[in-house]
Design an enzyme around this catalytic site. Structure first.
Site, short mmCIF file in Angstrom:
data_model
loop_
_atom_site.label_atom_id
_atom_site.label_comp_id
_atom_site.label_asym_id
_atom_site.label_seq_id
_atom_site.Cartn_x
_atom_site.Cartn_y
_atom_site.Cartn_z
N ASN A 172 28.20 29.51 -26.37
CA ASN A 172 28.94 28.93 -25.24
C ASN A 172 28.43 27.52 -25.01
OD1 ASN A 172 30.25 28.83 -22.41
ND2 ASN A 172 28.09 28.46 -22.01
N GLU A 173 29.30 26.59 -24.87
CA GLU A 173 28.93 25.20 -24.55
C GLU A 173 27.74 24.72 -25.38
OE1 GLU A 173 28.89 24.10 -20.41
OE2 GLU A 173 31.02 24.56 -20.24
N TYR A 239 37.08 22.25 -15.39
CA TYR A 239 36.94 22.57 -13.97
C TYR A 239 37.63 21.52 -13.11
CZ TYR A 239 33.57 26.25 -15.00
OH TYR A 239 32.98 27.41 -15.45
N GLU A 296 36.81 29.07 -19.32
CA GLU A 296 36.24 28.67 -18.02
C GLU A 296 37.18 27.67 -17.38
OE1 GLU A 296 32.09 27.59 -17.78
OE2 GLU A 296 31.56 29.03 -19.36
N GLN A 345 34.44 32.27 -11.29
CA GLN A 345 34.03 33.53 -11.87
C GLN A 345 34.47 34.65 -10.93
OE1 GLN A 345 29.84 33.17 -12.91
NE2 GLN A 345 30.22 31.27 -13.99
O1 AHR Z 1 30.59 28.55 -14.85
C1 AHR Z 1 29.45 27.82 -14.61
C2 AHR Z 1 28.94 27.10 -15.87
O2 AHR Z 1 29.82 26.08 -16.21
C3 AHR Z 1 28.86 27.92 -17.12
O3 AHR Z 1 27.73 28.66 -17.23
C4 AHR Z 1 28.91 26.88 -18.19
O4 AHR Z 1 29.42 27.39 -19.39
C5 AHR Z 1 29.72 25.79 -17.57
O5 AHR Z 1 29.14 24.57 -17.73
#
Ligand code: AHR
Length: 492
Positions: A172-173, A239, A296, A345
């Site tokens: 992840n990332e 985001y 995400e 989440q």
């Molecule tokens: O969702 C919060 C964080 O945001 C996650 O852990 C990460 O993958 C992203 O940067």
């Protein structure tokens, strides 16, 4: 009056149920308190998992649930989270608040949760600080039937039959919190790690590679060029931050009209991101074999005052409902390439569906939107033709309306529509082309107060009510969307 036309016989493809997916991470109070309270808790639970949360998640229909991270995934060593709970290794959760993680909620507990809510598990493996062998053994532990060291260990830990694990994320990332890698380097690592994510005994794994953040098109280009033939999905993270400034993102509540407009404007950027990343993917994968997995997404605000900054706890208002409604309509629109999306989440973290406080639980406006939209899951997307008027604030304009329509396998039509304008209502006249229908129901989520939200004192302040003044006469559906609202109409 805004003209619209719905073509009941023009199917545009299938809306994968996984577009309505979720994400759970060992972060703040998502797992601990939010989902997991332990078997001895006074909070009613099933095998340690809160009953109220199980019930809410079952009702909303969670098709797929991602775990254990996020950034946490690439520091997670799965062997610490199996066996008798009192003997499990403790670790520091370095990414999220530096708190001690007791590992009481591990592989068996997560997969039990998935069984209870009937969700497909989506496991994120550790590339950043884990070995190839560790990842290979985790897959073997979970999915191998018959005789093997890992399968035998699983049986000793009380689980005779293997689980089916379809979705597996290889890191992840890894471009950021999980290794700060260059795309070329990660692409090579991905090719190695995924080789050992084996298909045992009929389990068919859908392998997801770490994809770009926002508009990092270079990452997509390199990953697709170097590794697309080894992957089923490529992730994308985006985001919505009201100010666009990570150092002061703005608060979940108490914002002004500009904070409303800016947030919706920024969330609409998802459209451009999907289109641009898809264009690159189309070059290397014209048959659209590789899914874009938006694992995400959602709003990210300053944390609620007085709460641990590492816990990412935020309130959830009518504005979040609009963000959810707009994004879900976009995922439907691009369902030819977008095959899964996981809002961040599920409980108590970021744009959560559920908030808890001790034994209390409430459903957020975002939860209600997922509930209103669930009829789209696995339905046929229908052609919906309309031109949105502009919603102008100051010098800037964005579309006022976001809408989507589908037909499920029982012939029910679901039309979801958001009115982004915080002042003006929108009356829509929609010609239904291709059949004769009646309105089964109409629901709307709205409030005069833009930051209306649910609290533990008033948990039902914001919930869907009947959409008044919806009429269907001689094939023309007329309905009015109040300002700042999310609606769903069901026709049969
Ligand atoms: O969702 C919060 C964080 O945001 C996650 O852990 C990460 O993958 C992203 O940067």
């Amino acid at each position: 009056m805004i003209p619209m036309r719905l073509f009941v016989n023009k199917v545009q493809g299938k809306i994968d149920r996984n577009l309505y997916g979720h994400f759970s991470q060992h972060l703040g109070r998502c797992i601990h308190e939010g989902i997991w309270v332990g078997k001895d808790s006074h909070i009613p639970n099933t095998d340690g998992i809160r009953n109220d949360v199980i019930e809410a998640l079952r009702k909303v229909g969670v098709p797929v649930l991602r775990w254990p991270g996020g950034c946490f995934a690439d520091e997670y060593h799965w062997k610490d989270g199996i066996g008798p709970t009192d003997r499990r290794a403790r670790m520091i959760n370095n990414n999220w608040g530096g708190v001690v993680e007791d590992n009481h909620f591990g592989t068996h507990e997560f997969l039990r949760l998935c069984e209870l809510i009937e969700a497909e598990p989506y496991i994120s493996g550790n590339v950043g600080s884990g070995t190839v062998q560790e990842m290979q053994e985790w897959v073997e532990y979970m999915t191998r039937d018959g005789e093997s060291t890992m399968a035998n260990w699983r049986k000793q830990n009380g689980r005779e039959l293997p689980w089916k694990i379809k979705y597996f994320g290889v890191g992840n990332e890894n471009r950021g919190c999980s290794g700060n890698m260059r795309p070329e380097y990660y692409a090579d690592l991905y090719r190695i790690y995924q080789t050992y994510v084996r298909n045992y005994d009929g389990n068919e794994t859908y392998r997801i590679a770490c994809g770009p953040n926002e508009d990092n098109y270079h990452w997509t280009e390199v990953l697709m060029r170097e590794a697309s033939k080894y992957m089923d999905g490529l992730s994308l993270h985006y985001y919505t931050i009201p100010t666009g400034d990570w150092s002061d993102k703005g608060y979940a509540t108490g914002f002004d009209e500009q904070g409303w407009f800016e947030t919706l404007k920024r969330t609409l950027r998802m459209d451009t991101l999907i289109v641009q990343h898809s264009k690159i993917m189309d070059v290397y994968d014209p048959k659209k074999k590789v899914g874009l997995i938006i694992d995400e997404w959602g709003t990210w605000y300053n944390v609620e005052p007085g709460t641990n900054p590492g816990f990412l706890y935020q309130q959830n208002t009518l504005r979040d409902a609009l963000v959810a409604g707009i994004n879900l309509n976009l995922f439907n629109k691009y369902s030819d390439r977008v095959r899964m999306a996981n809002i961040a989440q599920v409980v108590n973290v970021l744009q959560a569906l559920i908030l808890t406080e001790g034994e209390k639980m409430l459903l957020t406006p975002t939860y209600h939107v997922f509930d209103m939209y669930k009829g789209h899951q696995d339905a046929d997307r229908l052609l919906l033709d309309y031109e949105s008027p502009d919603y102008t604030y100051g010098q800037e304009s964005i579309p006022q309306i976001s809408a989507s329509a589908s037909k499920d396998n029982e012939g029910m039509i679901h039309l979801t529509a958001c009115n982004l304008n915080h002042i003006e209502s929108a009356t829509i006249q929609c010609v239904i082309d291709g059949g004769s229908f009646t309105i089964v129901s109409g629901r709307v989520l709205t409030d005069r107060v833009l930051d209306a939200h649910n609290t533990f004192e008033s948990p039902e302040r914001l919930r869907p009510t009947t959409l008044n003044r919806a009429e269907l006469h001689e094939g023309i559906l007329t309905f009015t969307l109040p300002p700042a609202s999310v609606s769903v109409l069901e026709l049969r």
